[in-house]
Design a protein around this motif. Structure first.
Motif, PDB file in Angstrom:
ATOM      1  N   ARG A 261       0.832  -1.201   0.000  1.00  0.00           N
ATOM      2  CA  ARG A 261       0.000   0.000   0.000  1.00  0.00           C
ATOM      3  C   ARG A 261       0.869   1.255   0.000  1.00  0.00           C
ATOM      4  O   ARG A 261       0.620   2.203  -0.764  1.00  0.00           O
TER       5      ARG A 261
ATOM      6  N   THR B 133      -6.345   1.660  12.296  1.00  0.00           N
ATOM      7  CA  THR B 133      -7.649   1.534  11.646  1.00  0.00           C
ATOM      8  C   THR B 133      -7.559   1.718  10.135  1.00  0.00           C
ATOM      9  O   THR B 133      -8.304   1.080   9.387  1.00  0.00           O
ATOM     10  N   ASP B 134      -6.658   2.573   9.657  1.00  0.00           N
ATOM     11  CA  ASP B 134      -6.535   2.785   8.212  1.00  0.00           C
ATOM     12  C   ASP B 134      -6.081   1.512   7.510  1.00  0.00           C
ATOM     13  O   ASP B 134      -6.605   1.155   6.442  1.00  0.00           O
ATOM     14  N   LEU B 135      -5.100   0.831   8.085  1.00  0.00           N
ATOM     15  CA  LEU B 135      -4.617  -0.410   7.489  1.00  0.00           C
ATOM     16  C   LEU B 135      -5.707  -1.473   7.513  1.00  0.00           C
ATOM     17  O   LEU B 135      -5.909  -2.199   6.530  1.00  0.00           O
TER      18      LEU B 135
ATOM     19  N   ARG C 176      -8.904  -0.991   7.471  1.00  0.00           N
ATOM     20  CA  ARG C 176      -9.919  -0.625   6.476  1.00  0.00           C
ATOM     21  C   ARG C 176      -9.440  -0.961   5.068  1.00  0.00           C
ATOM     22  O   ARG C 176     -10.210  -1.437   4.228  1.00  0.00           O
ATOM     23  N   HIS C 177      -8.165  -0.721   4.810  1.00  0.00           N
ATOM     24  CA  HIS C 177      -7.597  -1.042   3.497  1.00  0.00           C
ATOM     25  C   HIS C 177      -7.730  -2.535   3.206  1.00  0.00           C
ATOM     26  O   HIS C 177      -8.157  -2.930   2.111  1.00  0.00           O
TER      27      HIS C 177
END
Length: 272
Positions: free
Chosen positions: A175, A210-212, A214-215
């Motif tokens: 990512r 949380t971003d990871l 969600r990805h």
């Protein structure tokens, strides 16, 4: 028993009735990383991939990763990744040399090399046969966040020990580098295995951010699959018998039955 080992060079001396890869192995590029290179993988997924290579799809070589033991690597590396598949029926046995494994890594020895293989843009699919126990589920089915290996991987993401740690760290690196996620294909017979692994990795990733999470939840495909083939353990007698038939030594042939099945959900955004 012979003192010569099966290899790219010695396979030319095999008896004519032994099936060997008909493609140029030097042209095979890695496209799959497989976690858990045991006998079942070598009698199942690796054989299907060998068929794809024989059909001219040369971008699907397998990088095999042992998460614990060095045994498979130690047996296959001197053989250029080649091994014999012995298919037994009630009244016959056929031998086939499989060439789809292009390299082998042992995770505890070289976690960085495993992460590099997983992050490689050529890697489009990651398959797993790590046994049910290695998914590290708690009693309720979710991730066992108190498991010592999970705790270690969260504290040391660059040197993971678990499949969870390797997959999540490599997806994070892809990512960050703008590389499309690979497809994660669970080949262990767990109920709803794709959805189960998806949930476990999202839970693990959420402990990192949380971003990871969600990805991975939104962008990574986890098709479900069902596999079936009987693969008994290879005995020393099997090794001796197969090597005698080949006229050269195979340190770890694989025994199996004629029947083989692999049912896979068609969800491969990174290619198949």
């Amino acid at each position: 028993m012979t003192d010569r080992r099966l290899s790219n060079t010695t396979r030319q001396a095999l008896p004519a009735w032994v099936a060997v890869p008909g493609y140029d192995r030097n042209r095979v590029l890695p496209g799959i990383v497989h976690l858990g290179v045991g006998a079942f993988h070598r009698a199942h997924q690796a054989v299907y991939v060998d068929d794809c290579l024989a059909a001219g799809e040369m971008d699907w070589g397998i990088v095999g990763v042992s998460l614990r033991s060095t045994e498979t690597r130690d047996a296959l590396a001197p053989q250029d990744g080649l091994y014999t598949l012995a298919v037994r029926s009630s009244d016959s046995e056929s031998l086939r040399v499989v060439g789809s494994i292009v390299s082998m890594l042992v995770a505890p020895e070289s976690p960085g090399a495993v992460l590099a293989a997983l992050t490689d843009p050529r890697t489009s699919i990651v398959t797993l046969t790590i046994t049910e126990k290695a998914y590290l589920r708690a009693a309720g089915g979710g991730l066992d966040t108190a498991h010592p290996d999970i705790v270690l991987d969260l504290a040391n993401p660059r040197t993971p020990r678990t499949a969870h740690g390797f997959l999540v760290e490599s997806l994070a690196r892809r990512r960050a580098a703008g590389i499309q996620p690979f497809t994660v294909l669970c080949c262990d017979n767990l109920p709803a295995n794709g959805a189960t692994l998806h949930r476990l990795l999202v839970e693990f990733a959420a402990l990192r951010g949380t971003d990871l999470a969600r990805h991975i939840a939104d962008e990574v495909a986890f098709p479900s699959s069902m596999v079936d083939r009987i693969v008994p353990a290879t005995t020393d007698a099997d090794r001796a018998r197969i090597s005698d038939q080949l006229g050269i030594e195979d340190a770890w042939p694989v025994m199996t039955e004629p029947f083989c099945q692999w049912v896979v959900e068609d969800d491969f955004p990174a290619g198949r």
